[in-house]
Design a protein around this motif. Structure first.
Motif, PDB file in Angstrom:
ATOM      1  N   ASP A 185      38.411 -12.950  23.975  1.00 17.18           N
ATOM      2  CA  ASP A 185      37.793 -13.895  24.487  1.00 17.18           C
ATOM      3  C   ASP A 185      38.132 -15.391  24.209  1.00 17.18           C
ATOM      4  N   LEU A 186      39.372 -15.368  24.012  1.00 17.82           N
ATOM      5  CA  LEU A 186      40.160 -16.690  23.895  1.00 17.82           C
ATOM      6  C   LEU A 186      40.414 -17.341  25.417  1.00 17.82           C
ATOM      7  N   PRO A 187      40.514 -18.642  25.553  1.00 20.43           N
ATOM      8  CA  PRO A 187      40.481 -19.105  26.991  1.00 20.43           C
ATOM      9  C   PRO A 187      41.487 -18.483  27.854  1.00 20.43           C
ATOM     10  N   ARG A 201      25.918 -23.568  28.204  1.00 17.48           N
ATOM     11  CA  ARG A 201      27.495 -22.877  27.825  1.00 17.48           C
ATOM     12  C   ARG A 201      27.224 -22.342  26.472  1.00 17.48           C
ATOM     13  N   PRO A 202      28.499 -21.589  26.075  1.00 18.27           N
ATOM     14  CA  PRO A 202      28.246 -21.296  24.648  1.00 18.27           C
ATOM     15  C   PRO A 202      28.355 -22.406  23.798  1.00 18.27           C
ATOM     16  N   ALA A 203      28.079 -22.611  22.607  1.00 19.96           N
ATOM     17  CA  ALA A 203      28.561 -23.606  21.716  1.00 19.96           C
ATOM     18  C   ALA A 203      29.887 -23.634  21.260  1.00 19.96           C
ATOM     19  N   ASP A 204      30.661 -22.689  21.249  1.00 19.64           N
ATOM     20  CA  ASP A 204      31.954 -22.958  21.252  1.00 19.64           C
ATOM     21  C   ASP A 204      32.884 -23.002  22.341  1.00 19.64           C
ATOM     22  N   ALA A 205      32.089 -23.033  23.614  1.00 20.52           N
ATOM     23  CA  ALA A 205      32.768 -23.293  24.726  1.00 20.52           C
ATOM     24  C   ALA A 205      34.140 -24.267  24.821  1.00 20.52           C
ATOM     25  N   THR A 206      35.227 -24.019  25.344  1.00 15.61           N
ATOM     26  CA  THR A 206      36.376 -24.824  25.314  1.00 15.61           C
ATOM     27  C   THR A 206      36.827 -25.128  26.626  1.00 15.61           C
ATOM     28  N   SER A 234      33.926 -16.129  19.368  1.00 15.47           N
ATOM     29  CA  SER A 234      33.621 -15.538  18.191  1.00 15.47           C
ATOM     30  C   SER A 234      32.145 -14.915  18.265  1.00 15.47           C
ATOM     31  N   ARG A 235      31.870 -14.234  16.889  1.00 16.53           N
ATOM     32  CA  ARG A 235      30.212 -13.712  16.832  1.00 16.53           C
ATOM     33  C   ARG A 235      29.365 -14.756  16.272  1.00 16.53           C
ATOM     34  N   GLY A 236      29.967 -15.923  16.119  1.00 21.37           N
ATOM     35  CA  GLY A 236      29.069 -17.055  15.206  1.00 21.37           C
ATOM     36  C   GLY A 236      29.952 -18.022  14.340  1.00 21.37           C
ATOM     37  N   GLN A 237      29.236 -19.203  13.948  1.00 21.95           N
ATOM     38  CA  GLN A 237      29.948 -20.296  13.268  1.00 21.95           C
ATOM     39  C   GLN A 237      30.670 -19.464  11.997  1.00 21.95           C
ATOM     40  N   GLY A 238      32.046 -19.874  11.906  1.00 21.38           N
ATOM     41  CA  GLY A 238      32.556 -19.558  10.886  1.00 21.38           C
ATOM     42  C   GLY A 238      33.219 -18.194  10.947  1.00 21.38           C
ATOM     43  N   GLU A 239      33.103 -17.637  12.098  1.00 26.97           N
ATOM     44  CA  GLU A 239      33.414 -16.146  12.269  1.00 26.97           C
ATOM     45  C   GLU A 239      34.778 -16.296  13.178  1.00 26.97           C
ATOM     46  N   PRO A 240      35.610 -15.346  12.677  1.00 28.03           N
ATOM     47  CA  PRO A 240      36.928 -15.370  13.484  1.00 28.03           C
ATOM     48  C   PRO A 240      36.903 -15.330  14.912  1.00 28.03           C
ATOM     49  N   LEU A 241      37.730 -15.842  15.677  1.00 26.03           N
ATOM     50  CA  LEU A 241      37.823 -15.834  17.118  1.00 26.03           C
ATOM     51  C   LEU A 241      38.225 -14.226  17.753  1.00 26.03           C
TER      52      LEU A 241
END
Length: 252
Positions: free
Chosen positions: A154-156, A207-212, A143-150
Motif C-alpha cells: 500500500d505504499l504510493p 482521504r485516509p489520514a496517512d494519505a501521501t 498502515s493499520r493505524g497510527q504508529g503501525e508499520p507501513l
C-alpha cells in the motif's frame, strides 16, 4: 463491462472569469462543476442519470478534470470525460454551461468549447511519457493505524501500479517520483499546496489520514491513451497526468 457508446465521450468548457483559479484548486473546481451540472439536470427532471456515468467500481464513470492548457499554473478549461459516453439527455445541459462558485475564492462561467470522442491531442495523448499535472494521492491506508508499520503493498508506488492495472493499462516500464508539479510557463508547484480534501465533508469522501501526495512521471513501452487520472479524488481532478513525450530527453 459497460457497453461502449458511439456518441460523444467528452465535453470541454472554457473557464471565463478573472482571475482564473489556481491549479491547486483542481479538486474543488471539479467537485463544484459536477454539483452544478447535476443541479441543472435535476431541475430538468433528468435525474437519476445512468449509473455508468456517475458511479461504479470500474472507473468507467465520468471524470471532471481541470486543465491548465497554457501551463501558467491557473485553470483555464474544464473537461468532463466518460469512457461509456455522455448521456444524450444531459448534452443540452452541458452545452448551456452555467456558473460555478468556490465561495470567497471566486465565480466563473463555463463557456462551451468542444464536444466529441477521444482523439489525439490535449489530455488524450496518446503518449509514452506522462507527468503529473496534479498530485497523485494515495486512496488506501498505508498502515493499520497510527504508529503501525507501513504495508509494502500500500505504499504510493504500489497503489499507483494497482490503479493502473485496474484500468486495464499496461504496467509502466519506469516510474519517477518527486515533490514538485512542473509547469513550463510557471513556477513549480509543491504537492502539499494542492487541495486534497473535498469541500462537502462527507465521511465516505475523506482521504485516509496517512494519505501521501506525490508528483509522478510514468513511462510506458508503447503510447497509451488518456485521460489518465489515478488515486484519491481522481474523478474530480487529482492524480491527473498530461502527455509529455516532448520532455523525454529531460527525464531519466
Amino acid at each position: 463491462m459497460t457497453a461502449m457508446s458511439t456518441g460523444p465521450q467528452a465535453f470541454r468548457w472554457r473557464l471565463d472569469g478573472d482571475p482564473p483559479p489556481p491549479l491547486t484548486d483542481a479538486l474543488h473546481l471539479g467537485e463544484a462543476a459536477r454539483a452544478a451540472v447535476f443541479r441543472a439536470a435535476e431541475l430538468r427532471g433528468l435525474m437519476p442519470l445512468p449509473d455508468a456515468f456517475h458511479r461504479g467500481d470500474a472507473h468507467e464513470h465520468a471524470f471532471w478534470l481541470a486543465e491548465d492548457a497554457d501551463e501558467d499554473g491557473r485553470i483555464d478549461h474544464l473537461l468532463v470525460f466518460a469512457e461509456c459516453g455522455l448521456p444524450e439527455p444531459l448534452i443540452p445541459v452541458l452545452a448551456e454551461g452555467g456558473r460555478i462558485f468556490l465561495g470567497g475564492r471566486g465565480a466563473w462561467r463555463l463557456a462551451p468549447d468542444w464536444m466529441g470522442r477521444r482523439a489525439p491531442g490535449a489530455l488524450f495523448g496518446p503518449a509514452r511519457l506522462w507527468i503529473s499535472t496534479t498530485p497523485f494521492v494515495t486512496a488506501r491506508w498505508q498502515s493499520r493505524g497510527q504508529g503501525e508499520p507501513l504495508r509494502p503493498r500500500d505504499l504510493p508506488h504500489n497503489q499507483l501500479l494497482q490503479d493502473i492495472s485496474q484500468r486495464g493499462l499496461p504496467a509502466p516500464v519506469w516510474i519517477g517520483q518527486e515533490n514538485l508539479i512542473l509547469r513550463r510557463g510557471a513556477r513549480p508547484l509543491a504537492v502539499e499546496d494542492f487541495a486534497t480534501q473535498f469541500r462537502n465533508g462527507k465521511a465516505n469522501s475523506r482521504r485516509p489520514a496517512d494519505a501521501t501526495p506525490c508528483a509522478v512521471a510514468l513511462r510506458f513501452a508503447e503510447p497509451v491513451w488518456g485521460p489518465l487520472a489515478f488515486g484519491f479524488g481522481a474523478h474530480f481532478g487529482l492524480g491527473l497526468f498530461e502527455p509529455a513525450d516532448d520532455l523525454s530527453m529531460d527525464l531519466a
